[in-house]
Design a protein around this motif. Structure first.
Motif, PDB file in Angstrom:
ATOM      1  N   SER A   7       0.825  -1.211   0.000  1.00 33.69           N
ATOM      2  CA  SER A   7       0.000   0.000   0.000  1.00 33.69           C
ATOM      3  C   SER A   7       0.858   1.259   0.000  1.00 33.69           C
ATOM      4  O   SER A   7       2.057   1.213   0.246  1.00 33.69           O
ATOM      5  CB  SER A   7      -0.922   0.022   1.209  1.00 33.69           C
ATOM      6  N   THR A   9       0.349   5.490   1.252  1.00 29.69           N
ATOM      7  CA  THR A   9      -0.472   6.496   1.899  1.00 29.69           C
ATOM      8  C   THR A   9       0.116   7.859   1.592  1.00 29.69           C
ATOM      9  O   THR A   9       1.315   8.074   1.778  1.00 29.69           O
ATOM     10  CB  THR A   9      -0.495   6.290   3.425  1.00 29.69           C
ATOM     11  N   ILE A  48      -1.269   9.956 -14.314  1.00 32.09           N
ATOM     12  CA  ILE A  48      -2.428  10.243 -13.476  1.00 32.09           C
ATOM     13  C   ILE A  48      -2.482  11.743 -13.203  1.00 32.09           C
ATOM     14  O   ILE A  48      -1.482  12.343 -12.810  1.00 32.09           O
ATOM     15  CB  ILE A  48      -2.363   9.494 -12.123  1.00 32.09           C
ATOM     16  N   MET A  50      -4.703  14.365 -10.955  1.00 36.41           N
ATOM     17  CA  MET A  50      -5.739  14.568  -9.951  1.00 36.41           C
ATOM     18  C   MET A  50      -6.598  15.744 -10.403  1.00 36.41           C
ATOM     19  O   MET A  50      -6.076  16.805 -10.725  1.00 36.41           O
ATOM     20  CB  MET A  50      -5.128  14.853  -8.595  1.00 36.41           C
ATOM     21  N   THR A  53     -10.991  16.994  -5.265  1.00 38.23           N
ATOM     22  CA  THR A  53     -11.407  16.177  -4.136  1.00 38.23           C
ATOM     23  C   THR A  53     -12.757  16.684  -3.650  1.00 38.23           C
ATOM     24  O   THR A  53     -13.089  17.853  -3.842  1.00 38.23           O
ATOM     25  CB  THR A  53     -10.398  16.233  -2.970  1.00 38.23           C
ATOM     26  N   ASP A  56     -14.564  12.721   0.975  1.00 43.32           N
ATOM     27  CA  ASP A  56     -13.632  11.599   1.110  1.00 43.32           C
ATOM     28  C   ASP A  56     -13.283  10.963  -0.232  1.00 43.32           C
ATOM     29  O   ASP A  56     -12.847   9.830  -0.295  1.00 43.32           O
ATOM     30  CB  ASP A  56     -14.221  10.544   2.046  1.00 43.32           C
ATOM     31  N   THR A  57     -13.465  11.707  -1.337  1.00 40.82           N
ATOM     32  CA  THR A  57     -13.280  11.133  -2.669  1.00 40.82           C
ATOM     33  C   THR A  57     -12.290  11.953  -3.490  1.00 40.82           C
ATOM     34  O   THR A  57     -12.355  13.181  -3.493  1.00 40.82           O
ATOM     35  CB  THR A  57     -14.628  11.069  -3.413  1.00 40.82           C
ATOM     36  N   GLY A  75     -11.866   8.550 -13.283  1.00 39.36           N
ATOM     37  CA  GLY A  75     -12.232   7.641 -12.216  1.00 39.36           C
ATOM     38  C   GLY A  75     -12.232   8.350 -10.880  1.00 39.36           C
ATOM     39  O   GLY A  75     -11.996   9.554 -10.794  1.00 39.36           O
ATOM     40  N   TYR A  76     -12.485   7.593  -9.854  1.00 35.32           N
ATOM     41  CA  TYR A  76     -12.457   8.155  -8.509  1.00 35.32           C
ATOM     42  C   TYR A  76     -11.969   7.108  -7.530  1.00 35.32           C
ATOM     43  O   TYR A  76     -12.001   5.914  -7.800  1.00 35.32           O
ATOM     44  CB  TYR A  76     -13.831   8.676  -8.091  1.00 35.32           C
ATOM     45  N   GLN A  77     -11.502   7.592  -6.411  1.00 39.94           N
ATOM     46  CA  GLN A  77     -11.010   6.723  -5.344  1.00 39.94           C
ATOM     47  C   GLN A  77     -11.551   7.244  -4.030  1.00 39.94           C
ATOM     48  O   GLN A  77     -11.438   8.442  -3.734  1.00 39.94           O
ATOM     49  CB  GLN A  77      -9.492   6.710  -5.329  1.00 39.94           C
ATOM     50  N   ILE A  78     -12.166   6.361  -3.256  1.00 43.82           N
ATOM     51  CA  ILE A  78     -12.627   6.725  -1.917  1.00 43.82           C
ATOM     52  C   ILE A  78     -11.402   6.735  -1.022  1.00 43.82           C
ATOM     53  O   ILE A  78     -10.651   5.761  -0.953  1.00 43.82           O
ATOM     54  CB  ILE A  78     -13.670   5.728  -1.379  1.00 43.82           C
ATOM     55  N   LEU A  79     -11.196   7.836  -0.350  1.00 48.28           N
ATOM     56  CA  LEU A  79     -10.014   7.993   0.488  1.00 48.28           C
ATOM     57  C   LEU A  79     -10.267   7.447   1.880  1.00 48.28           C
ATOM     58  O   LEU A  79     -11.363   7.573   2.421  1.00 48.28           O
ATOM     59  CB  LEU A  79      -9.627   9.473   0.570  1.00 48.28           C
TER      60      LEU A  79
END
Length: 85
Positions: A7, A9, A48, A50, A53, A56-57, A75-79
């Motif tokens: 992972s 962060t 990528i 960005m 935001t 939380d996305t 796309g999107y990513q839930i943080l």
């Protein structure tokens, strides 16, 4: 940024947008890659960007050049937000 084998962060503010390139690890065996992954690797990775935001996305645009043609996908990513104790 904090990274482990499985992972990564990152901490960014809502106003801090960035671009980066995702590349495959040099230790990834070639025979395990899909044809699309091989084409993206050949062109130097997945770019990528960005976009924004919201709560939380994270919304992003992924771009890759395949056989000389630019392809993009939003796309999107839930943080992950730690619970306060």
């Amino acid at each position: 940024m904090k990274r482990s084998k499985t992972s990564q962060t990152e901490r960014i503010s809502a106003n801090e947008f960035t671009n980066y390139v995702l590349t495959l690890s040099t230790s990834t065996p070639e025979h395990t890659l899909s044809e699309v992954e091989k084409l993206i690797k050949k062109e130097g990775g997945l770019r990528i960007r960005m976009l924004r935001t919201a709560v939380d996305t994270l919304f992003f645009r992924a771009m890759a050049k395949i056989n000389g043609i630019d392809h993009s996908r939003d796309g999107y990513q839930i943080l992950f937000i730690p619970l306060k104790r």
